[in-house]
Write an enzyme that holds these catalytic residues in place. Structure first.
Site, PDB file in Angstrom:
ATOM      1  N   CYS A  94       0.855  -1.184   0.000  1.00 46.97           N
ATOM      2  CA  CYS A  94       0.000   0.000   0.000  1.00 46.97           C
ATOM      3  C   CYS A  94       0.889   1.232   0.000  1.00 46.97           C
ATOM      4  O   CYS A  94       1.890   1.250   0.717  1.00 46.97           O
ATOM      5  CB  CYS A  94      -0.888  -0.016   1.244  1.00 46.97           C
ATOM      6  SG  CYS A  94      -2.013   1.384   1.359  1.00 46.97           S
ATOM      7  N   HIS A 136      -9.059  -3.881  -2.135  1.00 49.78           N
ATOM      8  CA  HIS A 136      -8.122  -3.162  -1.255  1.00 49.78           C
ATOM      9  C   HIS A 136      -8.486  -1.669  -1.216  1.00 49.78           C
ATOM     10  O   HIS A 136      -8.531  -1.063  -0.144  1.00 49.78           O
ATOM     11  CB  HIS A 136      -6.700  -3.380  -1.792  1.00 49.78           C
ATOM     12  CG  HIS A 136      -5.629  -2.579  -1.128  1.00 49.78           C
ATOM     13  ND1 HIS A 136      -4.549  -3.160  -0.510  1.00 49.78           N
ATOM     14  CD2 HIS A 136      -5.444  -1.240  -0.986  1.00 49.78           C
ATOM     15  CE1 HIS A 136      -3.758  -2.211  -0.013  1.00 49.78           C
ATOM     16  NE2 HIS A 136      -4.280  -1.035  -0.300  1.00 49.78           N
ATOM     17  N   GLU A 137      -8.776  -1.092  -2.390  1.00 48.70           N
ATOM     18  CA  GLU A 137      -9.077   0.350  -2.456  1.00 48.70           C
ATOM     19  C   GLU A 137     -10.439   0.652  -1.837  1.00 48.70           C
ATOM     20  O   GLU A 137     -10.600   1.675  -1.167  1.00 48.70           O
ATOM     21  CB  GLU A 137      -9.010   0.860  -3.903  1.00 48.70           C
ATOM     22  CG  GLU A 137      -7.656   0.684  -4.586  1.00 48.70           C
ATOM     23  CD  GLU A 137      -6.479   1.172  -3.767  1.00 48.70           C
ATOM     24  OE1 GLU A 137      -6.638   2.139  -2.993  1.00 48.70           O
ATOM     25  OE2 GLU A 137      -5.397   0.577  -3.868  1.00 48.70           O
ATOM     26  N   HIS A 140     -10.189   1.048   1.809  1.00 50.71           N
ATOM     27  CA  HIS A 140      -9.715   2.365   2.250  1.00 50.71           C
ATOM     28  C   HIS A 140     -10.891   3.307   2.520  1.00 50.71           C
ATOM     29  O   HIS A 140     -10.844   4.132   3.422  1.00 50.71           O
ATOM     30  CB  HIS A 140      -8.826   3.006   1.175  1.00 50.71           C
ATOM     31  CG  HIS A 140      -7.375   2.598   1.243  1.00 50.71           C
ATOM     32  ND1 HIS A 140      -6.583   2.853   2.333  1.00 50.71           N
ATOM     33  CD2 HIS A 140      -6.581   1.981   0.335  1.00 50.71           C
ATOM     34  CE1 HIS A 140      -5.348   2.400   2.092  1.00 50.71           C
ATOM     35  NE2 HIS A 140      -5.329   1.864   0.890  1.00 50.71           N
TER      36      HIS A 140
HETATM   37 NI    NI Z   1      -3.684   0.964  -0.052  1.00 49.19          NI
END
Ligand code: NI
Length: 176
Positions: A94, A136-137, A140
């Protein structure tokens, strides 16, 4: 286009939940372009707006290999509408956790619904690396980092390393 500073963990801003955009107007579209430029410069394969301090539900990804033509995707208000029954293990990193990596288990394929850079509703079916990156995004946007998916022991080890690296950097600039 502008390259934006990326927030490094641990930082409370990365734990914030992002809010949906009302529509993808010129301002949002410009932010998407700036985020892509920031991501390519880093370099990375995905970036969420909160990583540049903007708590809006906007992400950009490009998982094309070095030898392939660029394949940028800009997504506002991304939502998973389907996830596969089978999982996949993939090593993740990341841009907010520089030089830190861990294997994370996630569904192998997903379908995501989103608004593109022209405010058009779209669906995208993603598998493998692209599916991992999109998940993954989207994490966030909920204030979740990839280290939140691994054991507390390994997570704390990574967070301590990041704090140590930050202190070393601060010391270095204080002595310069
Ligand atoms: Ni990330």
């Amino acid at each position: 286009m502008t390259c934006l500073p990326i927030i490094i963990a641990p930082d409370p801003r990365l734990k914030r939940k992002s809010i949906p955009v009302e529509r993808v107007d010129d301002e949002v579209s410009r932010l998407m372009s700036d985020m892509l430029e920031t991501m390519y410069a880093a370099p990375g394969i995905g970036l969420a707006a909160i990583q540049v301090g903007i708590p809006k539900r906007i992400i950009v990804v490009d998982v094309a290999g070095a030898e392939e033509p660029p394949a940028p995707i800009k997504l506002a208000n991304p939502e998973l509408v389907e996830v596969s029954d089978d999982d996949m293990c993939q090593e993740e990193g990341c841009l907010s956790l520089p030089d830190q990596f861990a294997v994370v288990v996630r569904p192998r394929a997903v379908t995501v619904r989103y608004l593109d850079e022209h405010n058009v509703k779209r669906h995208l079916r993603a598998e493998g690396m692209l599916a991992t990156c999109i998940q993954h995004e989207i994490d966030h946007l909920e204030g979740i980092l990839f280290v939140d998916h691994i054991s507390a022991i390994r997570r704390n080890m990574i967070l301590r390393r990041l704090v140590k690296a930050r202190k070393a950097k601060e010391l270095e600039s204080a002595m310069a």
